[in-house]
Design an enzyme around this catalytic site. Structure first.
Site, PDB file in Angstrom:
ATOM      1  N   GLU A  90      -5.943   2.598 -41.266  1.00 17.93           N
ATOM      2  CA  GLU A  90      -5.491   2.314 -42.632  1.00 17.93           C
ATOM      3  C   GLU A  90      -3.985   2.194 -42.674  1.00 17.93           C
ATOM      4  OE1 GLU A  90      -6.958   4.862 -45.823  1.00 17.93           O
ATOM      5  OE2 GLU A  90      -8.654   5.347 -44.546  1.00 17.93           O
ATOM      6  N   CYS A 122     -11.836   5.077 -43.516  1.00 17.49           N
ATOM      7  CA  CYS A 122     -11.891   6.035 -42.403  1.00 17.49           C
ATOM      8  C   CYS A 122     -12.937   5.693 -41.346  1.00 17.49           C
ATOM      9  CB  CYS A 122     -12.127   7.444 -42.940  1.00 17.49           C
ATOM     10  SG  CYS A 122     -10.748   8.011 -43.934  1.00 17.49           S
ATOM     11  N   HIS A 245     -17.160  12.853 -39.870  1.00 14.88           N
ATOM     12  CA  HIS A 245     -15.856  12.589 -40.479  1.00 14.88           C
ATOM     13  C   HIS A 245     -15.438  13.868 -41.213  1.00 14.88           C
ATOM     14  CE1 HIS A 245     -12.512  10.912 -42.519  1.00 14.88           C
ATOM     15  NE2 HIS A 245     -13.065  11.011 -43.710  1.00 14.88           N
TER      16      HIS A 245
END
Ligand SMILES: [Zn+2]
Lengths: 356, 133
Positions: A90, A122, A245
């Site tokens: 990102e 992500c 994550h």
């Protein structure tokens, strides 16, 4: 429709695995209490202990180069045999001009290679891994390099500022018989869910507050993990390790419990309390710590999450080769232990938050 | 420096790629196509290991234009384990830390930029060798 078309999980024609892996985490640490001191008068609970912060001369390009060099050291292949260099992030330093071409040049993979930058919040890194599985598994390439790396930004004073950290990992995909972990199958669960975004030309992201939990992170991760395990006929007890994550400490702990995993299965790959949420690098750098600890025949479940929203799940089976790979590059714990604490003022300078 | 000049030397600057002399095996950095040891032609590429030690150093508090963002920083002459002396910035190090003889390793970092709208310049620096368990 034939039965073949109803298959939801993905398995390449040729068996594929990770032939190399490498982590990178910068040396600076901002304790979450520093963020609380500045913005809450010190009176606030914190979602992690501290986060990793990139130095003044570091960005996604330099961090990707070091992680890729570590992956190459473990893969012990010639970089000119790599046919794709894909970087998910990102925080690419340029809006137009690929991160991946600089990385490819620096590691010696040019000119006979694809190179591109991937974006999916992500999960941009695991998306690149999925593509690399297909690219190598089809026989189009022997090796492909997939990287997830970020120097995440949070608006000053925003809750994200406690956790938005820097780090990530690089993986070289290649033939299963050269691999330290073979990919048993993968799956991706995607919907249009606006939980977190950053408009073009905006410096900091925006988020949908409470919308980020239930319909976003938890729904996508549980759907993705359950579908993959159902299709493979595996259950949580079959896995030595699970990596999710990790935007904060609580989310992965809660989703692990919901899916039926124990805290012990989660522990080795849960790095967020010590390095923060490294966005596109989050699940992937967690996996490097797991591989550092893995033994032959261990099974690993990796489940990423990207806002917007989607989740990639992969089931890995560790081979004998993992043992010789451990010592060929720095372990993730070596990077975590290399720690220089900074205060909020230094952090503000490093991250370009001072303007005149 | 022009964009074309940066572009031409990218391999040596991103990854410490120099030359090796086919006649006397001397390792050469920066590449100059003529061996400084025996004077013969030397054009074979050589990938340096990146390991070396600090030979001398100086700390800059007033950085030249284009490098202000990272000041103060330390510039060192590093003796590579293959022989050549290279001048480069030290990184991941506090101003008070450098010592002559300190073992260092090459990393690729941001050197600076050609203003807010120009290209970003990357190249080798050296840091204290990462401690591994
Ligand atoms: Zn010579």
């Amino acid at each position: 429709m034939t039965e073949e078309h109803e298959q939801t999980i993905m398995q390449p024609k040729n068996p594929i695995g990770f032939v190399g892996y490498g982590a990178y985490i910068p040396r600076y640490r901002l304790p979450a209490t520093e963020v609380a001191r500045i913005w809450k008068g010190g009176a606030a609970g914190t979602p992690i202990d501290e986060k990793a912060v990139a130095g003044l001369d570091e960005d996604v390009i330099t961090m990707s180069i070091e992680a890729a060099r570590n992956a190459l050291a473990r893969a012990q292949i010639n970089p000119s045999d790599i046919r794709a260099v894909w970087v998910g992030s990102e925080s690419h330093p340029y809006s137009v001009k690929p991160t991946s071409t600089v990385v490819a040049e620096a590691i010696g993979a040019t000119p006979h290679t694809l190179a591109a930058d991937w974006e999916f919040a992500c999960k941009a890194g695991t998306e690149a891994v999925q593509a690399a599985i297909g690219f190598t598994g089809s026989g189009m390439a022997r090796y492909a390099l997939a990287i997830g790396m970020d120097t995440a930004q949070g608006r000053p004073g925003d809750p994200l500022e406690y956790t938005a950290g820097a780090g990530g990992a690089a993986y070289i995909l290649g033939p299963a018989d050269e691999s330290l972990a073979v990919v048993e199958g993968s799956y991706s669960y995607t919907t249009d869910t606006p939980d977190f975004w950053r408009r073009a030309d905006e410096k900091y992201p925006s988020h949908g507050e409470r919308f980020t939990g239930e319909p976003a992170y938890f729904h996508h991760i549980t759907s993705s993990a359950q579908e993959l395990m159902k299709a493979l006929g595996t259950k949580p007890a079959d896995y030595t390790f699970v990596v999710f994550h990790q935007p904060n400490t609580k989310f992965p702990q809660r989703v692990a419990k919901t899916l039926g995993f124990t805290p012990e299965q989660l522990e080795a790959g849960l790095l967020v309390p010590r390095i923060g949420n490294v966005y596109a690098g989050s699940a992937l750098v967690g996996l490097t710590a797991v591989l550092d600890a893995a033994k032959p025949d261990d099974r690993i479940l990796l489940v990423s999450y990207g806002s917007g929203a989607g989740s990639d799940a992969m089931s890995l089976h560790v081979t004998e080769r993992v043992l010789e790979c451990h010592k060929l590059a720095p372990r993730t714990e070596d990077y975590i232990n290399r720690r220089t604490e900074i205060d909020y003022a230094t952090y503000a300078r490093f991250r370009g938050k001072l303007s005149q | 420096m022009e964009i074309t000049s940066h572009w031409r030397i990218k391999k040596q600057r991103y990854a410490l790629v120099g030359e090796v002399c086919p006649h006397c095996s001397a390792k050469i950095f920066p590449p100059r196509d003529i061996c400084p040891e025996c004077g013969d032609e030397a054009k074979d590429h050589y990938q340096f290991s990146g390991r070396g030690e600090v030979y001398s150093y100086t700390t800059l508090y007033n950085a030249p234009a284009g490098y202000e963002e990272q000041a103060p920083y330390t510039v060192a002459m590093v003796q590579l384990e293959e022989g050549p002396l290279v001048t480069a910035q030290l990184t991941d190090i506090d101003v008070k830390e450098p010592e002559v003889g300190m073992p260092v390793e090459m990393v690729t970092r941001k050197l600076g930029s050609e203003g807010d709208r120009g290209i970003l310049i990357y190249g080798y620096k050296f840091r204290p060798v990462l401690e591994t368990a």
